[in-house]
Design an enzyme around this catalytic site. Structure first.
Site, mmCIF file in Angstrom:
data_model
loop_
_atom_site.group_PDB
_atom_site.id
_atom_site.type_symbol
_atom_site.label_atom_id
_atom_site.label_comp_id
_atom_site.label_asym_id
_atom_site.label_seq_id
_atom_site.Cartn_x
_atom_site.Cartn_y
_atom_site.Cartn_z
ATOM 1 C CD GLU B 60 55.217 77.491 23.702
ATOM 2 O OE1 GLU B 60 56.431 77.360 23.485
ATOM 3 O OE2 GLU B 60 54.464 76.534 23.911
ATOM 4 C CG HIS B 130 50.916 73.407 32.850
ATOM 5 N ND1 HIS B 130 52.185 73.016 33.142
ATOM 6 C CD2 HIS B 130 50.735 73.107 31.540
ATOM 7 C CE1 HIS B 130 52.766 72.498 32.063
ATOM 8 N NE2 HIS B 130 51.899 72.544 31.065
#
Ligand SMILES: Cc1ncc(C[n+]2csc(CCOP(=O)(O)OP(=O)(O)O)c2C)c(N)n1
Lengths: 334, 326
Positions: B60, B130
């Site tokens: 990321e 998440h």
């Protein structure tokens, strides 16, 4: 470049008890997984589940008979393979999926990645895969700090290996000679991406460890005995103060990335070949019978016992109550 | 008018903008052949090829840093995706300090045409890492525009604007909204940043809500209307820039303000909005400003416990009724 770990391992160098333990652990992992998928189909478990079917040998072989309760593991997000091998009670793992207070998180729910059992060296895992690579250096450093011979085994997928954190972790581990065993569960795919599409390597992921001066190898992760041997050597090296080892264990997932994944990005023939010829449980069972360690009836009996154990674990986990809503306000601080 | 899902609306915006400008480049984990884990980028790889649409390693910080590095050349317009908005934490420095500040730090000599797509929100047992809604963190980060649509119409128009904009955009998509359908015209349109939308007019209480909570607020407003309480529902659509003019105008009219979001209450975007309401309209208020957010604790993985995090219609009607007592 990473060498392939080869060793003539014969069943006769192990006691029957140990061999049966390997088999039982693998069979338990698979049945746990199959039954969890059933619970999902019944609508009792939700969220994401990444089945660990197909790579049981990797976890059973690396953990059983090699690690003590006080040795640490950071498990990966594929199935519950390592937790089960490390001895976390099945009812507690099921409880973490069902969200009942039987779970290790006492009802918060954990899915795959937040079960923890510090009494067995299971320190949890992150929703952000690969974060365990950073944590493991701290855990292993603590063994140096306290002068203990505890080792830390960190599991991660090939995909997680592409996180930047791996390189920071390897640098520290090599620099401080930390007692870490890196086990890269290379099942070739990270969701839809093949490892060849996302990794720049000489040949293998384990080659990266070379650059940090860390001993490394590639091994057939579906051979439970080979896995056992290679990790045993790494554990001994770590305990002698000789630092980390990087093991790339090759395997394949029998199911999609998550339940419901169409899994259409994998060649059907390749997948079928892994299932037919490289299943760690089938192959080990055949070996045990060929070497006359056990009979077919012995294995049947073992499987029946596991079925009972699993049924009892599910029953216990399901019978436990859900927490009350105030549970979410407990446990943020000590 | 035709009705399409927010997923389809986003994909249309991507398709149109990538066709329009060949310097656009889209990348992230599984966004190529697989079409994205939320299927928002389906077909783009086939259409625009593997140089302009590519799968990245799971990395990321590098995804965001690469986007910044592309943008500042002036020759590329990157549209990266993080698989879950929560992962912005992994790339925090790249977003907060690089994307947000690079241009300013270097005397304004470069532009930052990056649209970073971030799926967010509680969506069915996905757990503490998440499910989050981290957008408010970036209201504290200069140089970042924050977009958070609640309908397919807004999503499409705002995404097109984001891609054309020469400044950094964090584009937050609530996962539960992907399947929600709404009217989207066939003809092209753009929606400017900093322009709130009044989703329902009313005279008694102003509700300022974002993403999924716009729909919860509208459902509560329907119920309250039956009781004779007329609620005005305002969707800021962009948190930065923030259209305080529309919000203040409404609050001056109603004298009562309730802010609803799925972000944790403390330090959520509602805190900033509330502060600005009192700065601009304190003496027009007939009741204290109220906020509803999720509890200030991590989101439990358990789907059973999850329901106690998402603001509910009942919480909203109760808060509105309490405001009406003043
Ligand atoms: C930091 C981070 N990025 C992305 C994800 C989403 N994600 C979950 S599993 C996965 C693929 C992991 O592949 P790999 O590490 O090879 O393990 P496998 O699933 O194949 O066992 C991805 C991209 C995540 N959880 N965390």
């Amino acid at each position: 470049m990473a060498e392939t770990y080869v060793k003539e391992v014969e069943t006769k160098s192990y006691t029957k008890e140990v061999l049966v333990d390997f088999y039982k652990t693998m069979a338990k992992i698979r049945k746990f997984d199959e039954n969890l998928i059933k619970l999902m189909a019944e609508g009792k478990v939700s969220g994401f589940y990444h089945s660990g079917i197909g790579s049981e040998g990797l976890s059973a072989g690396s953990i059983r008979q090699n690690l003590r309760d006080e040795d640490y593991i950071y498990y990966n997000h594929r199935g519950c393979n390592q937790k089960i091998a490390k001895g976390v009670p099945l009812s507690k793992i099921y409880g973490d999926f069902l969200g009942t207070i039987e779970g290790t998180t006492r009802g918060l729910g954990a899915g795959i990645v937040h079960s923890a059992d510090p009494s067995r060296g299971v320190l949890g895992q992150a929703g952000t895969i690969g974060s365990q690579l950073g944590l493991s250096v701290g855990t292993a450093y603590t063994s140096k700090l306290t002068g203990s011979d505890q080792v830390t085994v960190v599991y991660f997928g090939d995909g997680a290996a592409s996180r930047e954190m791996l390189h920071g972790s390897l640098n520290w581990a090599g620099l401080y000679k930390l007692p870490i065993i890196y086990i890269c569960e290379n099942n070739e795919y990270a969701i839809s991406c093949h490892v060849s599409e996302t990794h720049s390597v000489k040949e293998n992921i384990a080659d990266w460890a070379d650059g940090y001066g860390i001993p490394n190898c590639v091994v057939d992760g579906n051979d439970v005995l080979l896995m056992h041997e290679v990790v045993k050597e790494a554990v001994e090296r770590a305990k002698r103060g000789e630092g980390p080892t990087f093991i790339e264990a090759q395997t394949f997932r029998h199911r999609g990335h998550f339940e419901g994944d169409p899994y259409d990005y994998v060649d059907v023939e390749i997948l079928q070949n892994w299932k037919d010829t490289k299943d760690p449980i089938t192959n080990f069972a055949a070996k045990l019978m060929l070497d006359k360690v056990v009979t077919e009836e012995d294995l049947e009996k073992i499987n029946k016992e596991i079925d009972v154990e699993i049924a009892e674990a599910i029953q216990k986990a399901e019978a436990a109550p859900l927490p009350n809503p105030e549970r979410i306000y407990e446990g943020l601080f000590a | 008018m035709r009705k399409i899902t927010m997923r389809a609306a986003l994909l249309e915006a991507l398709n149109e903008e990538m066709e329009r400008d060949e310097t656009t480049v889209l990348f992230g984990e599984d966004v190529g052949k697989f079409g994205g884990i939320n299927a928002v980028t389906k077909g783009l790889y086939e259409k625009f090829g593997s140089t302009r649409v590519f799968d990245t390693p799971i990395a990321e910080p590098t995804i965001v840093a690469a986007a910044v590095g592309m943008a500042i050349t002036g020759n590329a317009r990157p549209i990266p995706e993080l698989q879950f908005g929560d992962f912005v934490g992994i790339a925090f420095d790249e977003v907060f300090n690089k994307m947000g500040k690079w241009r300013f730090m270097h005397g304004g000599q470069m532009e930052m045409p990056v649209t970073l797509r971030l799926p967010i929100g509680i969506a069915g047992g996905a757990g503490p890492e998440h499910s989050q809604s981290p957008q408010a963190l970036f209201m504290h980060g200069p140089g970042l525009q924050i977009v958070i649509p609640s309908t397919p119409y807004d999503a499409k128009g705002l995404l097109k604007t984001a891609i054309r904009d020469n400044n950094a955009v964090l584009f937050f998509e609530h996962k539960v909204l992907y399947d929600m359908k709404g009217e989207v015209p066939e003809e092209e349109y753009l929606i400017p940043f900093g322009k709130a939308d009044i989703k329902r007019s009313g005279t008694d209480v102003t509700i300022i809500a974002t993403a999924l909570q716009v729909h919860t607020a509208l459902a509560a407003a329907d119920e309250l209307a039956v009781q004779g309480v007329e609620v005005e529902v305002i969707d800021p659509r962009t948190l930065a820039p923030l259209d305080m003019e529309t919000i203040l105008e409404s609050v001056r009219k109603t004298g009562r303000a309730l802010i609803v979001h799925e972000e944790p209450k403390t330090g959520g975007s509602g805190a900033e909005i509330a502060a600005q309401i009192q700065e601009g309209a304190l003496f027009d208020l007939s009741a204290p400003i109220r906020r509803i957010g999720s509890p200030d604790v991590p989101i439990a993985q358990s789907i059973y416990l999850e329901q106690f995090y998402t603001p509910s219609k009942d919480q909203i009607t109760k808060a509105v009724n309490e405001l009406m007592e003043y």
